[in-house]
Design a protein around this motif. Sequence first.
Motif, PDB file in Angstrom:
ATOM      1  N   PHE A  12      -1.902  11.430   2.242  1.00  0.00           N
ATOM      2  CA  PHE A  12      -2.244  10.270   3.056  1.00  0.00           C
ATOM      3  C   PHE A  12      -3.332   9.454   2.393  1.00  0.00           C
ATOM      4  O   PHE A  12      -3.296   8.238   2.381  1.00  0.00           O
ATOM      5  CB  PHE A  12      -2.634  10.724   4.460  1.00  0.00           C
ATOM      6  N   SER A  13      -4.275  10.155   1.808  1.00  0.00           N
ATOM      7  CA  SER A  13      -5.345   9.414   1.156  1.00  0.00           C
ATOM      8  C   SER A  13      -4.813   8.713  -0.098  1.00  0.00           C
ATOM      9  O   SER A  13      -5.278   7.637  -0.451  1.00  0.00           O
ATOM     10  CB  SER A  13      -6.500  10.349   0.804  1.00  0.00           C
ATOM     11  N   TRP A  14      -3.812   9.336  -0.750  1.00  0.00           N
ATOM     12  CA  TRP A  14      -3.227   8.697  -1.928  1.00  0.00           C
ATOM     13  C   TRP A  14      -2.533   7.399  -1.517  1.00  0.00           C
ATOM     14  O   TRP A  14      -2.692   6.353  -2.135  1.00  0.00           O
ATOM     15  CB  TRP A  14      -2.233   9.647  -2.604  1.00  0.00           C
ATOM     16  N   ASP A  15      -1.762   7.464  -0.418  1.00  0.00           N
ATOM     17  CA  ASP A  15      -1.112   6.266   0.108  1.00  0.00           C
ATOM     18  C   ASP A  15      -2.127   5.172   0.370  1.00  0.00           C
ATOM     19  O   ASP A  15      -1.973   4.035  -0.058  1.00  0.00           O
ATOM     20  CB  ASP A  15      -0.400   6.589   1.431  1.00  0.00           C
ATOM     21  N   ALA A  16      -3.177   5.558   1.080  1.00  0.00           N
ATOM     22  CA  ALA A  16      -4.196   4.585   1.439  1.00  0.00           C
ATOM     23  C   ALA A  16      -4.817   3.995   0.178  1.00  0.00           C
ATOM     24  O   ALA A  16      -5.059   2.784   0.100  1.00  0.00           O
ATOM     25  CB  ALA A  16      -5.263   5.257   2.297  1.00  0.00           C
ATOM     26  N   ALA A  17      -5.035   4.859  -0.818  1.00  0.00           N
ATOM     27  CA  ALA A  17      -5.643   4.392  -2.062  1.00  0.00           C
ATOM     28  C   ALA A  17      -4.742   3.365  -2.756  1.00  0.00           C
ATOM     29  O   ALA A  17      -5.217   2.337  -3.258  1.00  0.00           O
ATOM     30  CB  ALA A  17      -5.915   5.573  -2.988  1.00  0.00           C
ATOM     31  N   VAL A  18      -3.422   3.624  -2.752  1.00  0.00           N
ATOM     32  CA  VAL A  18      -2.497   2.699  -3.417  1.00  0.00           C
ATOM     33  C   VAL A  18      -2.505   1.350  -2.700  1.00  0.00           C
ATOM     34  O   VAL A  18      -2.549   0.290  -3.319  1.00  0.00           O
ATOM     35  CB  VAL A  18      -1.063   3.269  -3.467  1.00  0.00           C
ATOM     36  N   VAL A  19      -2.481   1.394  -1.353  1.00  0.00           N
ATOM     37  CA  VAL A  19      -2.526   0.144  -0.595  1.00  0.00           C
ATOM     38  C   VAL A  19      -3.814  -0.610  -0.912  1.00  0.00           C
ATOM     39  O   VAL A  19      -3.806  -1.820  -1.168  1.00  0.00           O
ATOM     40  CB  VAL A  19      -2.419   0.424   0.927  1.00  0.00           C
ATOM     41  N   LEU A  20      -4.929   0.130  -0.940  1.00  0.00           N
ATOM     42  CA  LEU A  20      -6.226  -0.485  -1.218  1.00  0.00           C
ATOM     43  C   LEU A  20      -6.233  -1.132  -2.601  1.00  0.00           C
ATOM     44  O   LEU A  20      -6.634  -2.294  -2.762  1.00  0.00           O
ATOM     45  CB  LEU A  20      -7.323   0.595  -1.126  1.00  0.00           C
ATOM     46  N   VAL A  21      -5.760  -0.381  -3.615  1.00  0.00           N
ATOM     47  CA  VAL A  21      -5.736  -0.914  -4.978  1.00  0.00           C
ATOM     48  C   VAL A  21      -4.846  -2.155  -5.028  1.00  0.00           C
ATOM     49  O   VAL A  21      -5.163  -3.147  -5.691  1.00  0.00           O
ATOM     50  CB  VAL A  21      -5.248   0.159  -5.978  1.00  0.00           C
ATOM     51  N   VAL A  23      -4.213  -4.299  -2.624  1.00  0.00           N
ATOM     52  CA  VAL A  23      -4.942  -5.432  -2.029  1.00  0.00           C
ATOM     53  C   VAL A  23      -5.977  -5.960  -3.013  1.00  0.00           C
ATOM     54  O   VAL A  23      -6.103  -7.172  -3.223  1.00  0.00           O
ATOM     55  CB  VAL A  23      -5.604  -4.997  -0.699  1.00  0.00           C
ATOM     56  N   ILE A  24      -6.706  -5.041  -3.659  1.00  0.00           N
ATOM     57  CA  ILE A  24      -7.739  -5.467  -4.620  1.00  0.00           C
ATOM     58  C   ILE A  24      -7.111  -6.273  -5.749  1.00  0.00           C
ATOM     59  O   ILE A  24      -7.599  -7.346  -6.124  1.00  0.00           O
ATOM     60  CB  ILE A  24      -8.495  -4.236  -5.188  1.00  0.00           C
ATOM     61  N   VAL A  25      -5.974  -5.761  -6.282  1.00  0.00           N
ATOM     62  CA  VAL A  25      -5.315  -6.465  -7.385  1.00  0.00           C
ATOM     63  C   VAL A  25      -4.892  -7.858  -6.930  1.00  0.00           C
ATOM     64  O   VAL A  25      -5.091  -8.859  -7.648  1.00  0.00           O
ATOM     65  CB  VAL A  25      -4.080  -5.670  -7.891  1.00  0.00           C
ATOM     66  N   LEU A  26      -4.326  -7.955  -5.719  1.00  0.00           N
ATOM     67  CA  LEU A  26      -3.880  -9.257  -5.221  1.00  0.00           C
ATOM     68  C   LEU A  26      -5.058 -10.220  -5.079  1.00  0.00           C
ATOM     69  O   LEU A  26      -4.976 -11.383  -5.495  1.00  0.00           O
ATOM     70  CB  LEU A  26      -3.165  -9.092  -3.869  1.00  0.00           C
ATOM     71  N   VAL A  27      -6.164  -9.727  -4.513  1.00  0.00           N
ATOM     72  CA  VAL A  27      -7.325 -10.594  -4.296  1.00  0.00           C
ATOM     73  C   VAL A  27      -7.934 -11.028  -5.625  1.00  0.00           C
ATOM     74  O   VAL A  27      -8.157 -12.220  -5.872  1.00  0.00           O
ATOM     75  CB  VAL A  27      -8.376  -9.863  -3.419  1.00  0.00           C
ATOM     76  N   VAL A  28      -8.154 -10.033  -6.506  1.00  0.00           N
ATOM     77  CA  VAL A  28      -8.787 -10.345  -7.786  1.00  0.00           C
ATOM     78  C   VAL A  28      -7.914 -11.300  -8.596  1.00  0.00           C
ATOM     79  O   VAL A  28      -8.397 -12.286  -9.160  1.00  0.00           O
ATOM     80  CB  VAL A  28      -9.062  -9.055  -8.594  1.00  0.00           C
ATOM     81  N   ALA A  29      -6.589 -11.014  -8.610  1.00  0.00           N
ATOM     82  CA  ALA A  29      -5.690 -11.855  -9.398  1.00  0.00           C
ATOM     83  C   ALA A  29      -5.642 -13.275  -8.829  1.00  0.00           C
ATOM     84  O   ALA A  29      -5.614 -14.253  -9.582  1.00  0.00           O
ATOM     85  CB  ALA A  29      -4.290 -11.249  -9.430  1.00  0.00           C
ATOM     86  N   SER A  30      -5.655 -13.385  -7.499  1.00  0.00           N
ATOM     87  CA  SER A  30      -5.636 -14.719  -6.898  1.00  0.00           C
ATOM     88  C   SER A  30      -6.856 -15.512  -7.334  1.00  0.00           C
ATOM     89  O   SER A  30      -6.777 -16.718  -7.567  1.00  0.00           O
ATOM     90  CB  SER A  30      -5.614 -14.622  -5.373  1.00  0.00           C
TER      91      SER A  30
END
Lengths: 331, 346
Positions: A12-21, A23-30
């Motif tokens: 579950f924490s791995w899932d959450a980590a992937v979602v978090l990463v 989101v970070i990639v989307l925000v940073v790339a934007s």
Amino acid sequence: MSDQGNRLGRLFSWDAAVVLVTVIVLVVASGAVENFGTSRNFTFLLLDLLPIALVALPMTFIIVTGEIDLSVASTLGLTSAVLGSLWDAGLSIETIIPLCIVLGAVLGALNGFFVTVLKLPSLAVTIGTLALYRGLAFVVLGDGAVADFPRAYTSWVTGTIGDGPVPNVLIPLVVAAVIFGVVLHATPIGRGVFAAGAGEQAARFAGIRTGRLKFWLYVVSGAVAGLAGVLWTLRYSSARADNGFGLELAVVAAVLLGGVSIFGGKGTLPGVLAGVVLLASLQNALRLQDVSNEALNIVTGVLLIVSVLLPNIVSSARTAVRRRRQVTPER
Amino acid sequence: MTATKEAPVTREPAVHSGRSWAANVFKARESGIVLALIVLVAFTATQNSRFLSGQSIRDILLGTAILAVLAVGQAVVMITRNIDLSVGSVLGLSAFAVGTLMKDNPGLPVLVAVLAGLAVGAVCGLLNGALVRFGQVPALVVTLGTLYAFRGVSYFWAGGQQINADKLPASFLDFGTASVLGVPWLVLIALLVLVAAGIVLRSYPAGRELYAMGSSPQAAELAGIRVGRNTIAAFLVSGALAGLAGVLFAARFGTVDAAAGTGYELNVVAAAVVGGVAVFGGSGSVWGAGLGALLLTVIGSALAVLDINQFWQQAIVGALILLAIGADRLVAVRVAKALKKRDSHV
């Protein structure tokens, strides 16, 4: 067994980590990559991830049962080649499209037959059919291309809903994702899939017909790959034998990145979709930065390795910490 | 604890008698390939006499040499119940590295090129082996990843440029075509690799350990075999041989770009599997892998001579893989049945 529970907890924490990463990639790339955040690029990003996401849905099921299907990209290519040659032969597109999906299902059934009836290792079987189906695609269409598909179809596949940035083809994808998600996580079939992956023999003792289950998973995987072949052909308006070459890597990478264990028994569909989005946005952002397609191979390859290595490293680190904790109170 | 300790003890006689049984059957398997080869060659020769001309045979041998070197490495890895899908990319990287080295330093002796190729391949193989060993993840996933990563490195480095024969020193190109007593150097090198690997696997403890690991990793571990170290060594060998194949590739074709060797992994796995090396590990021989390489090359050549669409070749490779693992399964089932019968007599 206790290790099993620990791994499930970690998942579950791995899932959450992937979602978090993601989101970070989307925000940073934007923010950092020019043109990434535009609605036009958003459309392209979704169109690019469509075939990966589509094929990843049944692949998730298959990997959760502890098997693999490396032939999906070749199935896509063969379907595309057949679509092209049937169109050339003068059949109507309304006839060809269902035929192509049936063809995909038949190719999947052949995989399923080898894996479940003859009980051959799925890795070896699908490496064989990877070569066989791609070879047949070239036999059917050679290295030429067929274009000139009906405008109505090609423009629907590349078009967007209204004038917005959301592509039309996202509708069938979302519908498919919901269906696959519900089946995997809320039905006896899904429980059977997890049980088969956690321990085949135990699953059989529990009355699950694992062979039949796996056979049908391969059929679905083939049919979906066939559908992806149709959409791919219409999107680029080009039927080619080498369409989708190498796609199996992106799909397997996305599925493993999404937290599905290559050893079977664990994984979630939302995690896989996050993995697909993560992989596709990374590639999209890098491509906008003028990183060559080939250099992107390094990124995909390294991500694939990291996504299988990291869970093991985390788990062994946790075990080490727990051991130390267990020792301390005894003093 | 006691259960795990008992397992290898009760298993040992089965494995032992299984080996002698399997050895007999695999002897038959290899003779099966030889038979297929004879039929194929005879049929093709009757259709077109050009097939048995000196030039044609030479081409087949040169093609086989490169594939056989790769297949020997693959066999070593597969015997330990692993797989190395990255060999095509390692070949490409090594070929480009050696091509660049020879282009920039025309005076270098060929031996340096060979050593450089071996070194590039060994580094790649070491990385694969370390990832598999310390990551505790399936070799399939690791080498699928490095297949793309190593290829990416080649593209990154080459950046679309190509090394042509006119830029390479003549001594290096001669090495690709020259022969001793009518046998090309490349073929001699492949034979040397084949014989050396065959002897080590058959008669040395290190080789026998690899088979033991492939039959049962846990049992091998309990028997004191250093499974981790041997795994790394097997990948190192496979990588180094892929690097050597890269040198042979560059010398034979004289033209190298970043795409050199793309898709070779399929043919290599096919050669090993068709040659009777089991994907489940523990059985097979490098001789079989070499024969498999020869069969695949002859098929490719026969298709060309018979004027059949070359695109059939990949489809045939795929069908052969399926056929071979199917036959393998059949043999395994039969051996198991025979053993059961024998056990019941005791």
